[in-house]
Write a protein that holds these residues in place. Sequence first.
Motif, PDB file in Angstrom:
ATOM      1  N   ASP A 140      -9.697   6.758  -8.294  1.00 27.24           N
ATOM      2  CA  ASP A 140      -8.507   7.456  -7.811  1.00 27.24           C
ATOM      3  C   ASP A 140      -8.789   8.901  -7.413  1.00 27.24           C
ATOM      4  N   ILE A 141     -10.053   9.323  -7.453  1.00 29.25           N
ATOM      5  CA  ILE A 141     -10.414  10.723  -7.242  1.00 29.25           C
ATOM      6  C   ILE A 141     -11.154  10.886  -5.914  1.00 29.25           C
ATOM      7  N   ALA A 142     -10.748  11.884  -5.144  1.00 33.80           N
ATOM      8  CA  ALA A 142     -11.444  12.221  -3.894  1.00 33.80           C
ATOM      9  C   ALA A 142     -12.551  13.236  -4.149  1.00 33.80           C
ATOM     10  N   ALA A 143     -12.288  14.213  -5.030  1.00 36.35           N
ATOM     11  CA  ALA A 143     -13.268  15.260  -5.296  1.00 36.35           C
ATOM     12  C   ALA A 143     -12.938  15.927  -6.625  1.00 36.35           C
ATOM     13  N   ILE A 144     -13.957  16.533  -7.220  1.00 38.69           N
ATOM     14  CA  ILE A 144     -13.798  17.281  -8.469  1.00 38.69           C
ATOM     15  C   ILE A 144     -14.238  18.714  -8.211  1.00 38.69           C
ATOM     16  N   ILE A 145     -13.345  19.667  -8.434  1.00 40.61           N
ATOM     17  CA  ILE A 145     -13.643  21.088  -8.247  1.00 40.61           C
ATOM     18  C   ILE A 145     -13.797  21.728  -9.620  1.00 40.61           C
ATOM     19  N   VAL A 146     -14.968  22.265  -9.894  1.00 43.23           N
ATOM     20  CA  VAL A 146     -15.252  22.862 -11.202  1.00 43.23           C
ATOM     21  C   VAL A 146     -15.270  24.381 -11.052  1.00 43.23           C
ATOM     22  N   THR A 147     -14.231  25.037 -11.545  1.00 40.39           N
ATOM     23  CA  THR A 147     -14.183  26.501 -11.543  1.00 40.39           C
ATOM     24  C   THR A 147     -14.443  27.079 -12.931  1.00 40.39           C
ATOM     25  N   SER A 148     -14.534  26.216 -13.939  1.00 39.18           N
ATOM     26  CA  SER A 148     -14.848  26.662 -15.293  1.00 39.18           C
ATOM     27  C   SER A 148     -16.210  27.338 -15.314  1.00 39.18           C
ATOM     28  N   PHE A 149     -16.306  28.460 -16.026  1.00 36.78           N
ATOM     29  CA  PHE A 149     -17.561  29.212 -16.022  1.00 36.78           C
ATOM     30  C   PHE A 149     -18.563  28.689 -17.043  1.00 36.78           C
ATOM     31  N   LEU A 178      -5.423  44.002  -2.064  1.00 40.32           N
ATOM     32  CA  LEU A 178      -5.227  42.959  -1.059  1.00 40.32           C
ATOM     33  C   LEU A 178      -6.538  42.238  -0.764  1.00 40.32           C
ATOM     34  N   ASN A 179      -7.624  42.989  -0.633  1.00 38.56           N
ATOM     35  CA  ASN A 179      -8.922  42.384  -0.338  1.00 38.56           C
ATOM     36  C   ASN A 179      -9.326  41.396  -1.418  1.00 38.56           C
ATOM     37  N   TYR A 180      -9.133  41.762  -2.675  1.00 40.25           N
ATOM     38  CA  TYR A 180      -9.510  40.864  -3.768  1.00 40.25           C
ATOM     39  C   TYR A 180      -8.636  39.612  -3.751  1.00 40.25           C
ATOM     40  N   GLY A 181      -7.334  39.799  -3.532  1.00 40.89           N
ATOM     41  CA  GLY A 181      -6.435  38.647  -3.468  1.00 40.89           C
ATOM     42  C   GLY A 181      -6.785  37.704  -2.343  1.00 40.89           C
ATOM     43  N   TYR A 182      -7.146  38.257  -1.176  1.00 39.76           N
ATOM     44  CA  TYR A 182      -7.541  37.415  -0.044  1.00 39.76           C
ATOM     45  C   TYR A 182      -8.832  36.658  -0.356  1.00 39.76           C
ATOM     46  N   ALA A 183      -9.734  37.276  -1.125  1.00 34.41           N
ATOM     47  CA  ALA A 183     -10.979  36.594  -1.492  1.00 34.41           C
ATOM     48  C   ALA A 183     -10.687  35.377  -2.373  1.00 34.41           C
ATOM     49  N   VAL A 184      -9.728  35.521  -3.280  1.00 33.59           N
ATOM     50  CA  VAL A 184      -9.319  34.387  -4.120  1.00 33.59           C
ATOM     51  C   VAL A 184      -8.703  33.290  -3.252  1.00 33.59           C
ATOM     52  N   LEU A 185      -7.855  33.696  -2.308  1.00 37.79           N
ATOM     53  CA  LEU A 185      -7.230  32.735  -1.397  1.00 37.79           C
ATOM     54  C   LEU A 185      -8.288  32.017  -0.567  1.00 37.79           C
ATOM     55  N   LEU A 186      -9.236  32.763  -0.015  1.00 34.66           N
ATOM     56  CA  LEU A 186     -10.293  32.167   0.786  1.00 34.66           C
ATOM     57  C   LEU A 186     -11.070  31.132  -0.022  1.00 34.66           C
ATOM     58  N   SER A 187     -11.390  31.459  -1.262  1.00 39.62           N
ATOM     59  CA  SER A 187     -12.136  30.532  -2.110  1.00 39.62           C
ATOM     60  C   SER A 187     -11.343  29.261  -2.373  1.00 39.62           C
ATOM     61  N   THR A 188     -10.040  29.395  -2.574  1.00 36.33           N
ATOM     62  CA  THR A 188      -9.196  28.223  -2.819  1.00 36.33           C
ATOM     63  C   THR A 188      -9.157  27.317  -1.594  1.00 36.33           C
ATOM     64  N   VAL A 189      -9.053  27.909  -0.412  1.00 37.72           N
ATOM     65  CA  VAL A 189      -9.067  27.115   0.820  1.00 37.72           C
ATOM     66  C   VAL A 189     -10.421  26.430   0.995  1.00 37.72           C
ATOM     67  N   LEU A 190     -11.509  27.157   0.731  1.00 32.21           N
ATOM     68  CA  LEU A 190     -12.845  26.585   0.847  1.00 32.21           C
ATOM     69  C   LEU A 190     -13.025  25.389  -0.082  1.00 32.21           C
ATOM     70  N   GLN A 191     -12.547  25.517  -1.308  1.00 32.68           N
ATOM     71  CA  GLN A 191     -12.651  24.413  -2.258  1.00 32.68           C
ATOM     72  C   GLN A 191     -12.038  23.140  -1.677  1.00 32.68           C
ATOM     73  N   ASN A 192     -10.867  23.287  -1.079  1.00 32.44           N
ATOM     74  CA  ASN A 192     -10.166  22.119  -0.554  1.00 32.44           C
ATOM     75  C   ASN A 192     -10.801  21.580   0.726  1.00 32.44           C
ATOM     76  N   LEU A 193     -11.363  22.465   1.552  1.00 30.32           N
ATOM     77  CA  LEU A 193     -12.062  22.001   2.745  1.00 30.32           C
ATOM     78  C   LEU A 193     -13.250  21.120   2.358  1.00 30.32           C
ATOM     79  N   PHE A 194     -14.047  21.591   1.410  1.00 26.95           N
ATOM     80  CA  PHE A 194     -15.180  20.790   0.956  1.00 26.95           C
ATOM     81  C   PHE A 194     -14.703  19.491   0.308  1.00 26.95           C
ATOM     82  N   ALA A 195     -13.589  19.571  -0.426  1.00 28.18           N
ATOM     83  CA  ALA A 195     -13.106  18.404  -1.147  1.00 28.18           C
ATOM     84  C   ALA A 195     -12.714  17.262  -0.217  1.00 28.18           C
ATOM     85  N   VAL A 196     -12.169  17.571   0.959  1.00 31.85           N
ATOM     86  CA  VAL A 196     -11.744  16.507   1.873  1.00 31.85           C
ATOM     87  C   VAL A 196     -12.786  16.225   2.952  1.00 31.85           C
TER      88      VAL A 196
END
Length: 306
Positions: A37-46, A178-196
């Motif tokens: 049932d899983i398409a991808a697993i994103i591991v953000t745990s350090f 703002l720059n730091y927040g956008y970096a977090v947003l960019l990373s979240t989008v990247l995670q999902n792009l790779f996932a699909v």
Amino acid sequence: MSYHIVSIDSPDCSLSCKDGQLTCKSADGERRLPLEDIAAIIVTSFSASIHSKLLLEAAKHGVGLIICENFKPASLVLPANRATDTLLTRAQAYIPAQLKQRLWQKTIDSKCMNQFSLAAELAPGDERLERLGKLARGRFASKEAECAKAFWRIYADRVAETDDFRRRRDGDGPNPLLNYGYAVLLSTVLQNLFAVGLDPTFGIAHATRENSTPLAYDLMEPFRPCVDWRVADWIRRHPDEKDWQVTREFRQWVTAFPLEKVDYFDLTLDIRGVIEGAVRSFRQAVTTAQSGPYRPWTRTTTKWAG
């Protein structure tokens, strides 16, 4: 493709596979989900540990693993058949110019409407809102630039409370936040792009440069006002400009914005889920060579989440 994109963000957990199920053990207990049932697993745990059996079973089920550092994808572990999926790559590489234009127009329309919505929240009754609303609903070549100019003037007055503020990557005032927040947003989008399975190097508007991910910058545009609001809320709570630094407290505050709830068509999801939905819809648009399936996010709720 299976439906679930599983995010693992527990500070200390163990990932393994038993009886065809992803098993996650942490201080909160044990959770399981069938790999089929899983398409991808994103591991953000350090500090997650990953059993080798999970890597093998995930490959058998066509499940990709995206391993992140500071939320940004650092390693991509794909099954061999997904790593050589040329059908989707070819579709991305040869998107017709007219389709790119339609996809980008939908993206910009959503971004500009979200900027107008946030400006109306920050400055209700501001006489400049009427013009910004007309710009956001219009259709002309310089729409993105004109809306941005109008939006940041209102933002400067109501958030930075200065006429000198300019939105720049190397600027001062709220810019580092703002720059730091956008970096977090960019990373979240990247995670999902790779996932699909989408290759982020094939963009529709942003320029391709060495080691760049233009598609992630493209698809994050409608979500930028989410960061703008989060930063505005931080400044409201910390009015002294000396507190406008990227401290540990701020990082913890801003990295929580993807968990805020928003409306997405007939659903109420956290922003992270909406990003996933938008990315999936973009993938469908690419594979069908039609702009109709693409559903970028446009805010419809009456209040921005705090």
